[in-house]
Write an enzyme that holds these catalytic residues in place. Structure first.
Site, mmCIF file in Angstrom:
data_model
loop_
_atom_site.group_PDB
_atom_site.id
_atom_site.type_symbol
_atom_site.label_atom_id
_atom_site.label_comp_id
_atom_site.label_asym_id
_atom_site.label_seq_id
_atom_site.Cartn_x
_atom_site.Cartn_y
_atom_site.Cartn_z
ATOM 1 N N ARG A 120 13.265 16.824 -26.939
ATOM 2 C CA ARG A 120 12.225 17.850 -27.141
ATOM 3 C C ARG A 120 10.825 17.287 -27.392
ATOM 4 O O ARG A 120 9.951 17.981 -27.876
ATOM 5 C CB ARG A 120 12.602 18.811 -28.264
ATOM 6 C CG ARG A 120 13.888 19.542 -28.004
ATOM 7 C CD ARG A 120 13.992 20.790 -28.838
ATOM 8 N NE ARG A 120 15.276 21.423 -28.628
ATOM 9 C CZ ARG A 120 16.347 21.214 -29.386
ATOM 10 N NH1 ARG A 120 16.265 20.409 -30.428
ATOM 11 N NH2 ARG A 120 17.476 21.822 -29.110
ATOM 12 N N LYS A 142 -1.719 16.128 -18.521
ATOM 13 C CA LYS A 142 -0.868 16.732 -17.485
ATOM 14 C C LYS A 142 0.181 15.711 -17.074
ATOM 15 O O LYS A 142 -0.160 14.581 -16.713
ATOM 16 C CB LYS A 142 -1.698 17.118 -16.257
ATOM 17 C CG LYS A 142 -2.473 18.405 -16.425
ATOM 18 C CD LYS A 142 -3.089 18.818 -15.101
ATOM 19 C CE LYS A 142 -3.862 20.102 -15.232
ATOM 20 N NZ LYS A 142 -4.541 20.477 -13.973
ATOM 21 N N GLU A 184 -11.800 10.004 -7.018
ATOM 22 C CA GLU A 184 -11.751 10.849 -8.229
ATOM 23 C C GLU A 184 -12.992 10.615 -9.102
ATOM 24 O O GLU A 184 -13.445 11.528 -9.789
ATOM 25 C CB GLU A 184 -10.469 10.591 -9.033
ATOM 26 C CG GLU A 184 -9.158 10.897 -8.290
ATOM 27 C CD GLU A 184 -8.764 12.384 -8.290
ATOM 28 O OE1 GLU A 184 -9.581 13.255 -8.622
ATOM 29 O OE2 GLU A 184 -7.588 12.655 -7.927
ATOM 30 N N LYS A 226 -14.399 14.181 -18.022
ATOM 31 C CA LYS A 226 -13.090 14.841 -18.034
ATOM 32 C C LYS A 226 -12.719 15.266 -19.456
ATOM 33 O O LYS A 226 -12.176 16.368 -19.661
ATOM 34 C CB LYS A 226 -12.005 13.935 -17.432
ATOM 35 C CG LYS A 226 -10.650 14.623 -17.420
ATOM 36 C CD LYS A 226 -9.621 14.064 -16.474
ATOM 37 C CE LYS A 226 -8.356 14.936 -16.557
ATOM 38 N NZ LYS A 226 -7.286 14.501 -15.692
ATOM 39 N N GLU A 236 -5.766 24.717 -18.967
ATOM 40 C CA GLU A 236 -6.276 25.271 -17.714
ATOM 41 C C GLU A 236 -6.176 26.789 -17.645
ATOM 42 O O GLU A 236 -5.667 27.359 -16.682
ATOM 43 C CB GLU A 236 -5.553 24.625 -16.516
ATOM 44 C CG GLU A 236 -6.377 24.724 -15.246
ATOM 45 C CD GLU A 236 -5.898 23.792 -14.141
ATOM 46 O OE1 GLU A 236 -5.724 22.591 -14.391
ATOM 47 O OE2 GLU A 236 -5.706 24.289 -13.038
ATOM 48 N N ARG A 240 -10.913 24.324 -16.708
ATOM 49 C CA ARG A 240 -10.317 23.046 -16.314
ATOM 50 C C ARG A 240 -9.999 22.998 -14.821
ATOM 51 O O ARG A 240 -9.923 21.923 -14.234
ATOM 52 C CB ARG A 240 -9.061 22.762 -17.146
ATOM 53 C CG ARG A 240 -8.435 21.411 -16.796
ATOM 54 C CD ARG A 240 -7.403 20.927 -17.792
ATOM 55 N NE ARG A 240 -6.823 19.681 -17.330
ATOM 56 C CZ ARG A 240 -6.043 18.905 -18.043
ATOM 57 N NH1 ARG A 240 -5.730 19.237 -19.273
ATOM 58 N NH2 ARG A 240 -5.567 17.787 -17.534
ATOM 59 N N ASN A 244 -9.890 20.275 -10.213
ATOM 60 C CA ASN A 244 -9.092 20.283 -8.984
ATOM 61 C C ASN A 244 -9.954 20.425 -7.736
ATOM 62 O O ASN A 244 -9.444 20.771 -6.668
ATOM 63 C CB ASN A 244 -8.060 21.411 -9.023
ATOM 64 C CG ASN A 244 -6.930 21.064 -9.962
ATOM 65 O OD1 ASN A 244 -6.419 19.949 -9.917
ATOM 66 N ND2 ASN A 244 -6.561 21.992 -10.822
ATOM 67 N N HIS A 247 -8.624 19.435 -4.360
ATOM 68 C CA HIS A 247 -7.182 19.250 -4.499
ATOM 69 C C HIS A 247 -6.357 20.301 -3.746
ATOM 70 O O HIS A 247 -5.217 20.035 -3.371
ATOM 71 C CB HIS A 247 -6.764 19.247 -5.974
ATOM 72 C CG HIS A 247 -7.121 17.968 -6.683
ATOM 73 N ND1 HIS A 247 -8.412 17.502 -6.769
ATOM 74 C CD2 HIS A 247 -6.353 17.060 -7.342
ATOM 75 C CE1 HIS A 247 -8.427 16.363 -7.451
ATOM 76 N NE2 HIS A 247 -7.192 16.076 -7.812
ATOM 77 N N HIS A 251 -3.792 18.601 -1.584
ATOM 78 C CA HIS A 251 -2.339 18.695 -1.732
ATOM 79 C C HIS A 251 -1.695 19.101 -0.410
ATOM 80 O O HIS A 251 -0.600 18.630 -0.068
ATOM 81 C CB HIS A 251 -1.974 19.694 -2.836
ATOM 82 C CG HIS A 251 -2.201 19.155 -4.218
ATOM 83 N ND1 HIS A 251 -2.179 19.949 -5.348
ATOM 84 C CD2 HIS A 251 -2.449 17.907 -4.668
ATOM 85 C CE1 HIS A 251 -2.412 19.198 -6.421
ATOM 86 N NE2 HIS A 251 -2.585 17.970 -6.024
ATOM 87 N N HIS A 264 -2.995 9.838 -2.790
ATOM 88 C CA HIS A 264 -3.518 11.044 -3.435
ATOM 89 C C HIS A 264 -5.057 11.067 -3.397
ATOM 90 O O HIS A 264 -5.670 12.066 -3.006
ATOM 91 C CB HIS A 264 -3.017 11.103 -4.883
ATOM 92 C CG HIS A 264 -3.585 12.241 -5.673
ATOM 93 N ND1 HIS A 264 -3.182 13.537 -5.494
ATOM 94 C CD2 HIS A 264 -4.572 12.272 -6.619
ATOM 95 C CE1 HIS A 264 -3.871 14.328 -6.312
ATOM 96 N NE2 HIS A 264 -4.718 13.591 -7.011
#
Ligand code: NAD
Ligand code: GLY
Length: 359
Positions: A120, A142, A184, A226, A236, A240, A244, A247, A251, A264
């Site tokens: 957990r 993330k 980035e 950031k 987000e 936030r 992206n 992105h 993606h 990426h």
């Protein structure tokens, strides 16, 4: 050494940036003293840095075991996650253990997710060794693995206790990976900081030549920018999402070309071209500023054309984007250079035209 703080109340943490930090026991001691530690890494990074890191952990008063996962994007999988969990259990690590992610964004995302779910949740430290991981993936909490139907589709928010970004580790990074990381860095300028765009325009050759001071500044400025966004909107809920930028298209490029074909950062670079084109067509970005975006991406040596997929395929792949709301894909547009905005009201014709213009 520069230290930046990510301000998240009780979950605040430092990002240390500098050359030679990976082996500095003092940076681990506050979190690792008296602990049992699992160092998750891969067969490319381990021969370069594992011994040095384990020595620093020992000096900091911790006992560590290495856990190796395979190299490459395919390692962000259920199978690798299972392997890490199995190794933690086999080493009889309890909830008081610490995990250290040593590697690029793949190791960081997977190890961070393992830390988020093991018993957990256990604490972890990010030791990013690619430029992309130092300027982006190690910061903000993330964590994720991929699903065959979409990238990062299974994951959790789990903030690290600290990020230790040793820019000396970038000496061995392949050129292609360096350029992917620069994508980035550039992204942070485009969405948040016009003076940083101007700095990048003046210093891009230094970054490509791995000038230490230039790299250190690029990592520092990216992390500052950031960190501000993450502190304002950790999960987000809104703002936030601007991180992206590029992105949604990116993606689709990564998944459409087949994971591993495009890096990426490369996909984000070409995705930013599509998003800048869309911004120009939607009237939020002047055409000469869209040309400035293109010129910087070109000078960074990033691909200027997307893969030749059917436009329908792009649209289909973009549907699994996490910014989708009520089935409608939302896009980050540039609202002038150095500012970004999230838009869900765009005419699909503009999206199609923007993809076609960059293919
Ligand atoms: P990566 O982790 O695959 O690393 C790139 C390559 O460089 C790998 O082969 C790696 O083993 C090697 N490598 C790592 N450090 C090295 C070093 N110092 N010297 C030589 N080789 C080295 O790729 P990446 O670009 O670091 O990360 C990409 C991943 O990050 C993607 O999965 C992406 O989705 C994720 N990401 C996550 C976030 C986030 O917020 N969590 C943000 C951006 C990207
Ligand atoms: N890389 C996007 C984010 O961290 O939100």
């Amino acid at each position: 050494m520069q230290t930046i703080s990510v301000s998240l109340g009780a979950r605040s943490y430092p990002i240390h940036i500098g050359a030679g930090l990976l082996g500095d026991a003092r940076l681990y001691a506050p979190f690792a003293k008296g602990k049992r530690v699992a160092v998750v890494t891969n067969p490319v990074v381990a021969p370069l840095h594992l011994e040095n890191l384990q020595r620093a952990l020992e000096e900091a008063g911790a006992q560590s075991v290495p856990v190796l996962i395979e190299d490459g994007e395919q390692a962000k999988s259920w199978a690798s996650l299972d392997r890490v969990i199995e190794a933690l259990l086999a080493a009889r690590l309890g909830r008081d253990a610490l995990l250290v992610a040593l590697g690029g964004g793949v190791v960081g995302d997977l190890a961070g997710f393992a830390a988020a779910v093991y018993q957990r949740g256990i604490p972890f430290i990010q030791v990013p060794t690619t430029l992309l991981a130092q300027v982006d993936s190690s910061v903000g909490g993330k964590t994720a693995i991929n699903h065959p139907r979409g990238k990062n589709m299974v994951g959790a928010f789990h903030q690290p206790l600290a990020v230790i970004a040793d820019v000396a580790t970038l000496d061995t990074l392949p050129d292609r990976e360096l350029r992917a990381g620069i994508a980035e860095v550039i992204k942070h300028g485009f969405i948040l900081d016009l003076p940083f765009v101007a700095w990048l325009e003046a210093n891009i050759e230094k970054l490509l030549a791995r000038d230490r001071a230039a790299l250190e500044y690029a990592v520092q400025r990216s992390c500052e920018l950031k960190a501000q966004v993450v502190a304002a909107d950790e999960r987000e809920g809104g703002r936030r999402a601007i991180l992206n930028f590029g992105h949604t298209f990116g993606h689709a490029i990564e998944a459409g070309a087949g994971y591993g074909e495009w890096l990426h950062g490369e996909a984000v670079g070409t995705g930013m071209l599509m998003a800048a084109e869309l911004s120009a067509r939607a009237g939020t970005l002047r055409r000469d500023d869209a040309e400035r975006v293109k010129a910087l991406i070109a000078r960074a040596g990033l691909p200027l054309r997307g893969p030749k997929l059917a436009i329908e395929r792009y649209l289909e792949l973009m549907q699994v984007d996490k910014k989708t709301e009520a089935g409608k894909v939302r896009f980050i547009l540039l609202d002038g250079l150095g500012r970004a905005t999230l838009r869900g009201d765009l005419d699909e014709r503009l999206v199609r035209e923007s993809i076609a213009a960059v293919q």
